[in-house]
Design a protein around this motif. Structure first.
Motif, PDB file in Angstrom:
ATOM      1  N   TYR A 102       0.829  -1.208   0.000  1.00  0.00           N
ATOM      2  CA  TYR A 102       0.000   0.000   0.000  1.00  0.00           C
ATOM      3  C   TYR A 102       0.862   1.256   0.000  1.00  0.00           C
ATOM      4  O   TYR A 102       0.665   2.186  -0.791  1.00  0.00           O
ATOM      5  N   ASP A 103       1.842   1.284   0.879  1.00  0.00           N
ATOM      6  CA  ASP A 103       2.678   2.472   1.008  1.00  0.00           C
ATOM      7  C   ASP A 103       3.437   2.744  -0.283  1.00  0.00           C
ATOM      8  O   ASP A 103       3.504   3.882  -0.759  1.00  0.00           O
ATOM      9  N   ALA A 185     -11.586   1.037  -3.910  1.00  0.00           N
ATOM     10  CA  ALA A 185     -11.864  -0.131  -3.067  1.00  0.00           C
ATOM     11  C   ALA A 185     -10.999  -1.313  -3.494  1.00  0.00           C
ATOM     12  O   ALA A 185     -10.858  -1.611  -4.677  1.00  0.00           O
ATOM     13  N   PHE A 186     -10.389  -1.975  -2.509  1.00  0.00           N
ATOM     14  CA  PHE A 186      -9.545  -3.119  -2.824  1.00  0.00           C
ATOM     15  C   PHE A 186      -9.622  -4.137  -1.697  1.00  0.00           C
ATOM     16  O   PHE A 186      -9.936  -3.817  -0.551  1.00  0.00           O
ATOM     17  N   ALA A 187      -9.324  -5.379  -2.052  1.00  0.00           N
ATOM     18  CA  ALA A 187      -9.200  -6.453  -1.068  1.00  0.00           C
ATOM     19  C   ALA A 187      -8.261  -7.487  -1.645  1.00  0.00           C
ATOM     20  O   ALA A 187      -8.475  -7.994  -2.751  1.00  0.00           O
ATOM     21  N   HIS A 188      -7.208  -7.786  -0.911  1.00  0.00           N
ATOM     22  CA  HIS A 188      -6.235  -8.781  -1.366  1.00  0.00           C
ATOM     23  C   HIS A 188      -5.929  -9.729  -0.218  1.00  0.00           C
ATOM     24  O   HIS A 188      -5.630  -9.305   0.901  1.00  0.00           O
ATOM     25  N   ASP A 194      -2.473  -9.616   3.413  1.00  0.00           N
ATOM     26  CA  ASP A 194      -3.915  -9.726   3.639  1.00  0.00           C
ATOM     27  C   ASP A 194      -4.397  -8.328   3.980  1.00  0.00           C
ATOM     28  O   ASP A 194      -4.349  -7.900   5.140  1.00  0.00           O
ATOM     29  N   ILE A 195      -4.807  -7.572   2.959  1.00  0.00           N
ATOM     30  CA  ILE A 195      -5.157  -6.166   3.154  1.00  0.00           C
ATOM     31  C   ILE A 195      -6.462  -5.854   2.440  1.00  0.00           C
ATOM     32  O   ILE A 195      -6.822  -6.492   1.452  1.00  0.00           O
ATOM     33  N   ALA A 196      -7.168  -4.880   2.942  1.00  0.00           N
ATOM     34  CA  ALA A 196      -8.413  -4.423   2.328  1.00  0.00           C
ATOM     35  C   ALA A 196      -8.651  -2.991   2.762  1.00  0.00           C
ATOM     36  O   ALA A 196      -8.270  -2.578   3.858  1.00  0.00           O
ATOM     37  N   GLY A 197      -9.279  -2.222   1.889  1.00  0.00           N
ATOM     38  CA  GLY A 197      -9.569  -0.835   2.223  1.00  0.00           C
ATOM     39  C   GLY A 197      -9.842  -0.032   0.973  1.00  0.00           C
ATOM     40  O   GLY A 197     -10.424  -0.532   0.012  1.00  0.00           O
TER      41      GLY A 197
END
Length: 441
Positions: A102-103, A185-188, A194-197
């Motif tokens: 993400y960063d 919007a994302f989800a992995h 394991d990230i979502a947001g």
């Protein structure tokens, strides 16, 4: 006729930098980065390339001499250069082991916006506990998993970039809302992440900033074939270059991609002169500057994995064999050989054949692909590599900071332009466009 791709490597932290030359300038002042970048842009180069490192390297417990100026953050420097260049691509090395998707996706997308679509990243990996100590992750990642994590890292970053589509930027002037409510919007969920947001940077001008991969190992080639837009390689002859080119392009096709979608760009040095003989004299002088007596011993230690500080740099190779151990005398730097005993045997044979002491041997065996000759000869050889499918271009590594590229741009670039293999003016606005790749969709 194929166009020659050219990139300029800022030589601040590599073995080929000459620190002792009176013409050598600062390795860290912003003016040095600006000079090299503007010179590259004046030469209509495709991109500027900046190395990076996550920790000061050490040898025998002492900071490596090439790191005495520190190792500034690549993306910060590139963001500054975006403001003083107009067309030049801006690519930096970024470690996929010690960053989070993400960063990094956010920073690269931001750089792509600030530069108008000129951002790129060179994906590297690391598995050593020495570097991991800076992140409180010492030894957590097994060596075999470094490319597994990197591949998921790249895939996750691209998912984040793709979370914004073109129509997400359309605004309803009455309601003042986005046309698409799911912008960002994302989800992995995977083995490593394991990230979502919601990703908070709109889609970048290039879609996906250029992805480069550096490495010649089988794993590196396969990773590049599946994921990269360009591969930073090393090979010293036309024959080796053609073999590497065929191998990697075949791997790209096996992954269902067009072979032209991956550009092969070896690193290369150069030495010029009014005549070929003068250029060779200049090259010999540069190599002796690059490999000082102290440097010769340090480079020999990296193969022998022993303290060799008591040996005479002008004397013979050690009679003792390299120490084969998982504990390396160098920290924070990739070992230069996977088979030190075999390498030592080869070096001993070469030293005996040519009657070379340690320093002269190191000068001979550590040189990278180099173009040496008059401007006309260098232009001819570069073009031959590209037209004969030994490469798609080169990442040039000058030996001086920041003026080492000036002579090449003044004398070789016009000859490549006369041949019609290097642009006279920029015709595209993005880095992907410069390389003929188009926006990633």
């Amino acid at each position: 006729m194929k166009q020659v791709i050219l990139a300029a490597h800022f030589p601040g932290v590599n073995n080929h930098t000459v620190w002792s030359d009176p013409a050598s300038g600062s390795q860290i002042e912003f003016s040095s980065f600006v000079h090299l970048a503007k010179t590259a842009e004046r030469g209509r180069f495709d991109f500027f390339f900046l190395a990076d490192g996550q920790r000061l390297r050490e040898q025998r417990g002492r900071i490596h001499d090439l790191d005495v100026v520190g190792r500034p953050d690549s993306l910060t420097v590139l963001a500054g250069l975006a403001a003083v260049t107009d067309h030049l691509g801006l690519a930096g090395t970024i470690n996929a082991t010690f960053n989070e998707p993400y960063d990094l996706a956010r920073k690269l997308a931001t750089l792509d916006h600030l530069s108008g679509g000129r951002a790129g990243w060179n994906v590297v990996t690391s598995s050593d506990a020495f570097t991991g100590e800076n992140f409180r992750r010492g030894g957590y990642l097994d060596h075999s998993q470094r490319y597994e994590r990197a591949e998921e890292f790249v895939r996750t970053v691209r998912e984040l970039w793709d979370s914004w589509k073109a129509d997400d930027l359309d605004v309803d002037p009455v309601a003042g809302t986005f046309a698409a409510e799911n912008a960002g919007a994302f989800a992995h969920q995977g083995a490593f992440f394991d990230i979502a947001g919601r990703f908070n940077v709109p889609r970048a001008p290039q879609g996906h900033p250029l992805t480069i991969q550096a490495g010649d190992s089988d794993g590196g080639r396969e990773f590049a074939a599946a994921n990269a837009d360009a591969i930073f390689s090393r090979h010293g002859t036309l024959q080796d270059g053609r073999a590497f080119y065929r191998d990697v392009k075949a791997r790209v096709a096996a992954h269902g991609r067009s072979p032209d979608s991956l550009k092969i760009l070896p690193g290369a040095t150069f030495a010029l002169g009014d005549t070929d003989a003068e250029a060779q004299e200049n090259a010999d002088h540069i190599r002796r500057q690059q490999v000082s007596p102290q440097t010769a011993i340090l480079l020999l230690e990296q193969v022998w994995n022993r303290d060799l500080s008591s040996y005479d740099p002008e004397g013979p190779l050690p009679e003792i064999d390299p120490l084969v151990s998982d504990d390396s005398i160098i920290k924070g730097r990739t070992r230069q050989t996977s088979d030190p005993l075999r390498t030592a045997a080869q070096w001993r044979a070469l030293a005996e054949e040519k009657r070379l002491g340690i320093r002269d041997l190191i000068i001979e065996v550590t040189g990278r692909q180099s173009f040496i000759g008059s401007p006309a000869r260098v232009a001819e050889e570069i073009n031959e590599f590209v037209q004969s499918d030994a490469s798609d271009g080169f990442i040039l590594v000058p030996h001086l900071t920041p003026t080492g590229l000036d002579e090449f741009v003044d004398k070789v670039v016009p000859l490549l332009q006369e041949r019609g293999v290097l642009r006279a003016e920029y015709e595209t606005t993005t880095l992907r466009g410069h390389l003929g790749l188009g926006e990633s969709v």
